[in-house]
Design a protein around this motif. Structure first.
Motif, PDB file in Angstrom:
ATOM      1  N   PRO A 419     103.202   6.897  88.954  1.00  0.00           N
ATOM      2  CA  PRO A 419     102.605   8.147  88.463  1.00  0.00           C
ATOM      3  C   PRO A 419     102.895   8.430  86.991  1.00  0.00           C
ATOM      4  O   PRO A 419     102.044   8.976  86.290  1.00  0.00           O
ATOM      5  N   HIS A 420     104.083   8.054  86.504  1.00  0.00           N
ATOM      6  CA  HIS A 420     104.407   8.325  85.098  1.00  0.00           C
ATOM      7  C   HIS A 420     103.603   7.431  84.165  1.00  0.00           C
ATOM      8  O   HIS A 420     103.159   7.872  83.095  1.00  0.00           O
ATOM      9  N   ARG A 421     103.409   6.175  84.570  1.00  0.00           N
ATOM     10  CA  ARG A 421     102.550   5.296  83.767  1.00  0.00           C
ATOM     11  C   ARG A 421     101.120   5.817  83.726  1.00  0.00           C
ATOM     12  O   ARG A 421     100.454   5.778  82.679  1.00  0.00           O
ATOM     13  N   VAL A 422     100.637   6.298  84.879  1.00  0.00           N
ATOM     14  CA  VAL A 422      99.286   6.865  84.939  1.00  0.00           C
ATOM     15  C   VAL A 422      99.172   8.032  83.969  1.00  0.00           C
ATOM     16  O   VAL A 422      98.227   8.112  83.170  1.00  0.00           O
ATOM     17  N   GLU A 423     100.128   8.933  84.027  1.00  0.00           N
ATOM     18  CA  GLU A 423     100.094  10.121  83.179  1.00  0.00           C
ATOM     19  C   GLU A 423     100.102   9.747  81.696  1.00  0.00           C
ATOM     20  O   GLU A 423      99.322  10.305  80.904  1.00  0.00           O
ATOM     21  N   ARG A 424     100.966   8.794  81.327  1.00  0.00           N
ATOM     22  CA  ARG A 424     101.053   8.405  79.914  1.00  0.00           C
ATOM     23  C   ARG A 424      99.779   7.695  79.457  1.00  0.00           C
ATOM     24  O   ARG A 424      99.301   7.916  78.337  1.00  0.00           O
ATOM     25  N   PHE A 425      99.237   6.843  80.314  1.00  0.00           N
ATOM     26  CA  PHE A 425      98.027   6.112  79.927  1.00  0.00           C
ATOM     27  C   PHE A 425      96.846   7.069  79.783  1.00  0.00           C
ATOM     28  O   PHE A 425      96.074   6.966  78.816  1.00  0.00           O
ATOM     29  N   LEU A 426      96.700   7.988  80.729  1.00  0.00           N
ATOM     30  CA  LEU A 426      95.597   8.941  80.644  1.00  0.00           C
ATOM     31  C   LEU A 426      95.738   9.850  79.434  1.00  0.00           C
ATOM     32  O   LEU A 426      94.755  10.159  78.754  1.00  0.00           O
ATOM     33  N   GLU A 427      96.952  10.256  79.138  1.00  0.00           N
ATOM     34  CA  GLU A 427      97.183  11.087  77.959  1.00  0.00           C
ATOM     35  C   GLU A 427      96.795  10.338  76.687  1.00  0.00           C
ATOM     36  O   GLU A 427      96.157  10.894  75.780  1.00  0.00           O
ATOM     37  N   ALA A 428      97.154   9.052  76.632  1.00  0.00           N
ATOM     38  CA  ALA A 428      96.811   8.244  75.453  1.00  0.00           C
ATOM     39  C   ALA A 428      95.304   8.029  75.356  1.00  0.00           C
ATOM     40  O   ALA A 428      94.731   8.077  74.252  1.00  0.00           O
ATOM     41  N   SER A 429      94.640   7.797  76.486  1.00  0.00           N
ATOM     42  CA  SER A 429      93.191   7.565  76.451  1.00  0.00           C
ATOM     43  C   SER A 429      92.441   8.832  76.056  1.00  0.00           C
ATOM     44  O   SER A 429      91.434   8.771  75.337  1.00  0.00           O
ATOM     45  N   ARG A 430      92.935   9.986  76.476  1.00  0.00           N
ATOM     46  CA  ARG A 430      92.298  11.248  76.073  1.00  0.00           C
ATOM     47  C   ARG A 430      92.503  11.511  74.586  1.00  0.00           C
ATOM     48  O   ARG A 430      91.611  12.044  73.913  1.00  0.00           O
ATOM     49  N   ALA A 431      93.662  11.148  74.072  1.00  0.00           N
ATOM     50  CA  ALA A 431      93.921  11.333  72.639  1.00  0.00           C
ATOM     51  C   ALA A 431      92.966  10.485  71.809  1.00  0.00           C
ATOM     52  O   ALA A 431      92.475  10.925  70.760  1.00  0.00           O
ATOM     53  N   VAL A 432      92.696   9.255  72.256  1.00  0.00           N
ATOM     54  CA  VAL A 432      91.740   8.394  71.559  1.00  0.00           C
ATOM     55  C   VAL A 432      90.363   9.046  71.565  1.00  0.00           C
ATOM     56  O   VAL A 432      89.672   9.106  70.542  1.00  0.00           O
ATOM     57  N   GLN A 433      89.948   9.536  72.730  1.00  0.00           N
ATOM     58  CA  GLN A 433      88.639  10.168  72.820  1.00  0.00           C
ATOM     59  C   GLN A 433      88.567  11.406  71.938  1.00  0.00           C
ATOM     60  O   GLN A 433      87.561  11.654  71.263  1.00  0.00           O
ATOM     61  N   ASP A 434      89.633  12.196  71.905  1.00  0.00           N
ATOM     62  CA  ASP A 434      89.633  13.422  71.108  1.00  0.00           C
ATOM     63  C   ASP A 434      89.567  13.118  69.610  1.00  0.00           C
ATOM     64  O   ASP A 434      88.814  13.771  68.874  1.00  0.00           O
ATOM     65  N   THR A 435      90.371  12.158  69.167  1.00  0.00           N
ATOM     66  CA  THR A 435      90.407  11.876  67.728  1.00  0.00           C
ATOM     67  C   THR A 435      89.131  11.185  67.254  1.00  0.00           C
ATOM     68  O   THR A 435      88.591  11.522  66.189  1.00  0.00           O
ATOM     69  N   LEU A 436      88.653  10.220  68.030  1.00  0.00           N
ATOM     70  CA  LEU A 436      87.389   9.587  67.666  1.00  0.00           C
ATOM     71  C   LEU A 436      86.238  10.588  67.806  1.00  0.00           C
ATOM     72  O   LEU A 436      85.272  10.543  67.042  1.00  0.00           O
ATOM     73  N   GLY A 437      86.365  11.499  68.782  1.00  0.00           N
ATOM     74  CA  GLY A 437      85.355  12.539  68.930  1.00  0.00           C
ATOM     75  C   GLY A 437      85.316  13.464  67.731  1.00  0.00           C
ATOM     76  O   GLY A 437      84.236  13.900  67.305  1.00  0.00           O
ATOM     77  N   ALA A 438      86.476  13.777  67.173  1.00  0.00           N
ATOM     78  CA  ALA A 438      86.519  14.644  65.995  1.00  0.00           C
ATOM     79  C   ALA A 438      85.829  13.977  64.807  1.00  0.00           C
ATOM     80  O   ALA A 438      85.121  14.639  64.031  1.00  0.00           O
ATOM     81  N   LEU A 439      86.032  12.665  64.678  1.00  0.00           N
ATOM     82  CA  LEU A 439      85.333  11.932  63.613  1.00  0.00           C
ATOM     83  C   LEU A 439      83.826  11.932  63.843  1.00  0.00           C
ATOM     84  O   LEU A 439      83.043  12.131  62.910  1.00  0.00           O
ATOM     85  N   ASN A 440      83.418  11.726  65.082  1.00  0.00           N
ATOM     86  CA  ASN A 440      81.994  11.731  65.389  1.00  0.00           C
ATOM     87  C   ASN A 440      81.396  13.124  65.180  1.00  0.00           C
ATOM     88  O   ASN A 440      80.281  13.260  64.666  1.00  0.00           O
ATOM     89  N   ASP A 441      82.151  14.164  65.568  1.00  0.00           N
ATOM     90  CA  ASP A 441      81.670  15.534  65.372  1.00  0.00           C
ATOM     91  C   ASP A 441      81.417  15.810  63.897  1.00  0.00           C
ATOM     92  O   ASP A 441      80.446  16.491  63.536  1.00  0.00           O
ATOM     93  N   ARG A 442      82.299  15.278  63.058  1.00  0.00           N
ATOM     94  CA  ARG A 442      82.142  15.506  61.619  1.00  0.00           C
ATOM     95  C   ARG A 442      80.833  14.903  61.124  1.00  0.00           C
ATOM     96  O   ARG A 442      80.098  15.521  60.345  1.00  0.00           O
ATOM     97  N   SER A 443      80.530  13.693  61.614  1.00  0.00           N
ATOM     98  CA  SER A 443      79.288  13.033  61.230  1.00  0.00           C
ATOM     99  C   SER A 443      78.073  13.775  61.771  1.00  0.00           C
ATOM    100  O   SER A 443      77.072  13.975  61.069  1.00  0.00           O
ATOM    101  N   VAL A 444      78.160  14.222  63.027  1.00  0.00           N
ATOM    102  CA  VAL A 444      77.059  14.955  63.649  1.00  0.00           C
ATOM    103  C   VAL A 444      76.804  16.272  62.921  1.00  0.00           C
ATOM    104  O   VAL A 444      75.653  16.662  62.678  1.00  0.00           O
ATOM    105  N   ARG A 445      77.885  16.957  62.566  1.00  0.00           N
ATOM    106  CA  ARG A 445      77.739  18.253  61.901  1.00  0.00           C
ATOM    107  C   ARG A 445      77.087  18.113  60.532  1.00  0.00           C
ATOM    108  O   ARG A 445      76.307  18.979  60.113  1.00  0.00           O
ATOM    109  N   LYS A 446      77.406  17.047  59.834  1.00  0.00           N
ATOM    110  CA  LYS A 446      76.784  16.824  58.526  1.00  0.00           C
ATOM    111  C   LYS A 446      75.265  16.673  58.689  1.00  0.00           C
ATOM    112  O   LYS A 446      74.489  17.285  57.942  1.00  0.00           O
TER     113      LYS A 446
END
Length: 493
Positions: A419-446
Motif C-alpha cells: 500500500p505504501h508503494r502504491v500511495e507513493r507511485f500514485l502521488e508521483a504520477s499525479r504530480a507529473v500530470q499536474d506539472t505537465l498540465g500547468a505547462l499545457n494550460d499556459r500554452s492553451v491560455r495563450k
C-alpha cells in the motif's frame, strides 16, 4: 439467487407512447408502490445493496438487490413473498444482508409510486421483458419524476438485448442510465439528487481474470459518464463539464489499457465516438478554467484599454462553447456512444473470441504488471529528452503520463501487499500530470487569449500581460523534478 441481465434507459415523458409502440408483444399494466429500507447509517447502501418491500400484482414482496452479479449489467436478486409492510427478518436471514444487519433496526428511506407497463418481446432467439415505468420518487417531502424503460433478458443471447435497444433507440431518445431507482431515492432523501457525480472506485479481486477486471472498471467508467451527462442536461456548470470530460477520457484510456482485447472494429468505433465526445467539452472546460482561475483572480481588477470589450467577448465565447457542449450531450450520437460502450463491455468480440481466451481468462494481476511496465517505459523514453521537447511534444508526454496514472489508479487494487508503494507511485504520477498540465494550460491560455481578442494584437498583448504569468521556466523545472521522482519511485506491481 436469480441473476438478471438488464438495461435501463431514461426517456422524456412525451416519448413514452412512441417507445411502447416499438415493443411488440403480450403486455400488462401494473401499479407498483414500494418502500426502500435501510439502517440509520445506511449499511445496506454502503455495501451495494438495496432492500425494498413492494405491493403489486401477486401480493407483497420483499426484494434485496446487489449492485452486481458477475456482468456489467447483471445484478443479484433475492425475492420472497412476505405478509407485513415491513421487512421480514426470516426472509432476510436467507440473503447476504443477514450478517451485516445483525439485528439492527431498519427504517423507511424513500418510496416509489410507479405505473409499470410490461411487454414480453420475442426477438433474435431471446425473450426480453420490457417495462416502462412512469411515476415518482418521494422522500422527506421531496419528489422526483420517474420515466424509464428497463429491458431485462429472460432467456437467449445477451446480444439480442442490445439489438432490441438499438431498434427502439432509432425511434425514441433512449438515454442509458446505470443509476438505479434506489440510488436516485437515496440521493433524493439526502437532498443531493442531481449533484455533479464522481467516479466510484471499482471493487477488484486480486485473483480476478483480465475479462472480469475489464468489465468491473468499464462499469465504473460508464456509470460515471452516464451520470455526468445527466447532470449536465439538468444543470450545465463547470464541475459537471469537468466530470463529463474526465469520465470520457477515462473510458478511452480503458481501451488503451486493455488494448489486447480492444482491437476489434467495434472498439475502434467506440474510441472514435469517445474522442468526439471528449472534444465537445474541451473549449467549455478551457474557458471555465481560464475565467475561474485567471480572469476572476486578476483580469477583473486590471486596468487597460479594451478590458471590458475582452471580458464581453470572453463571456460570449463561453456561452457559445456551452451551447455547443449542450447540443452534443443532447445529440443522438452521444446516446449511441453510451449504448455501444455498454454493448462492447457486455457482448463485444473480446468476450467470445477463442483466439483471445488466453488473455481474457488469464490472471489480471499478471496482465496488469505487464501493462504498467509498458506504460512506465513509454513515459521514461520520452522523459529522457524532456529539455529538448517543444510544447506539442510535452503535451504528448503528458497524455502518456495520464494513461499511466489512470492505469495505476485502476489496477492498484490488484496489488494489495504494497500500500505504501502504491500511495507513493500514485502521488508521483499525479504530480507529473499536474506539472505537465500547468505547462499545457499556459500554452492553451495563450491561444485562447488570441482567439477571444479576434485579431486585436494590442488587446491580446495587454490581456497576456495580466493573465499569463512569466513562469514558464519555473513550470518546466517543476515538471522535470516531478518526472524524476516518478521514474525513481519503486513500482508496486
Amino acid at each position: 439467487m436469480d441473476r438478471e441481465i438488464e438495461l435501463k434507459f431514461l426517456i422524456p415523458p412525451e416519448a413514452a407512447a412512441e417507445t411502447l409502440a416499438q415493443l411488440k408483444g403480450e403486455g400488462a399494466v401494473r401499479q407498483l408502490d414500494a418502500t426502500y429500507f435501510d439502517t440509520p447509517g445506511h449499511i445496506l447502501r454502503k455495501a451495494g445493496f438495496g432492500l425494498r418491500v413492494r405491493d403489486g400484482e401477486g401480493g407483497r414482496k420483499q426484494t434485496l438487490k446487489s449492485a452486481s452479479a458477475g456482468g456489467v449489467f447483471s445484478r443479484g436478486e433475492w425475492e420472497e413473498q412476505i405478509a407485513g409492510p415491513d421487512p421480514d427478518p426470516d426472509a432476510l436471514s436467507r440473503t447476504p444482508a443477514a450478517a451485516m444487519l445483525a439485528g439492527q433496526t431498519l427504517a423507511p428511506v424513500f418510496t416509489t409510486r410507479v405505473q409499470r407497463t410490461v411487454r414480453l418481446v420475442e426477438v433474435g432467439g431471446a425473450t426480453i421483458e420490457a417495462a416502462l415505468d412512469q411515476g415518482e420518487l418521494l422522500a422527506g417531502g421531496r419528489k422526483a419524476p420517474v420515466c424509464e424503460l428497463e429491458l431485462e433478458l429472460k432467456s437467449g443471447p445477451a446480444s439480442a438485448l442490445f439489438d432490441l435497444a438499438r431498434d427502439v433507440a432509432r425511434h425514441a431518445p433512449l438515454r442509458l442510465s446505470l443509476v438505479s431507482k434506489a440510488e436516485r431515492g437515496y440521493g433524493l432523501a439526502a437532498g443531493n439528487e442531481g449533484g455533479s457525480p464522481r467516479r466510484q472506485t471499482a471493487t477488484l479481486d486480486r485473483h480476478a481474470t483480465v475479462g472480469e477486471t475489464l468489465q468491473a472498471l468499464g462499469h465504473a467508467d460508464l456509470a460515471h459518464l452516464c451520470s455526468a451527462l445527466e447532470s449536465l442536461r439538468e444543470r450545465p456548470e463547470p464541475e459537471g463539464v469537468h466530470q463529463a470530460r474526465v469520465a470520457t477520457r477515462r473510458l478511452r484510456a480503458l481501451l488503451k489499457i486493455f488494448k489486447p482485447l480492444a482491437r476489434d472494429s467495434a472498439a475502434q468505433m467506440l474510441d472514435e465516438g469517445l474522442h468526439w465526445l471528449a472534444a465537445e467539452f474541451d473549449t467549455a472546460r478551457d474557458l471555465d478554467v481560464f475565467i475561474g482561475d485567471v480572469w476572476d483572480q486578476d483580469g477583473r481588477r486590471a486596468h487597460f484599454n479594451g478590458r471590458d470589450d475582452f471580458e464581453r467577448a470572453l463571456n460570449a465565447a463561453r456561452a457559445s462553447a456551452y451551447l455547443r457542449m449542450e447540443a452534443a450531450v443532447a445529440s443522438t450520437r452521444a446516446r449511441e456512444v453510451l449504448l455501444e460502450a455498454a454493448a462492447w463491455l457486455e457482448t463485444g468480440a473480446w468476450t467470445r473470441d477463442p483466439d483471445l481466451a488466453d488473455v481474457r481468462d488469464g490472471r489480471a494481476d499478471a496482465f496488469a504488471a505487464g501493462v504498467l511496465d509498458h506504460r512506465l517505459k513509454q513515459v521514461r523514453t520520452r522523459a529522457k529528452h524532456f529539455d529538448d521537447l517543444d510544447a506539442q511534444a510535452r503535451h504528448r508526454l503528458r497524455l502518456k503520463g495520464k494513461t499511466l496514472r489512470y492505469a495505476a489508479e485502476d489496477l492498484a487494487p490488484l496489488f494489495p501487499d504494497h500500500p505504501h508503494r502504491v500511495e507513493r507511485f500514485l502521488e508521483a504520477s499525479r504530480a507529473v500530470q499536474d506539472t505537465l498540465g500547468a505547462l499545457n494550460d499556459r500554452s492553451v491560455r495563450k491561444t485562447l487569449v488570441e482567439t477571444v481578442a479576434q485579431g486585436d494584437a494590442g488587446q491580446a498583448r495587454d490581456v497576456a500581460r495580466v493573465a499569463l504569468a512569466d513562469d514558464e521556466d519555473d513550470l518546466v523545472d517543476a515538471a522535470r523534478k516531478a518526472l524524476k521522482a516518478l521514474l525513481e519511485a519503486k513500482p508496486f506491481w
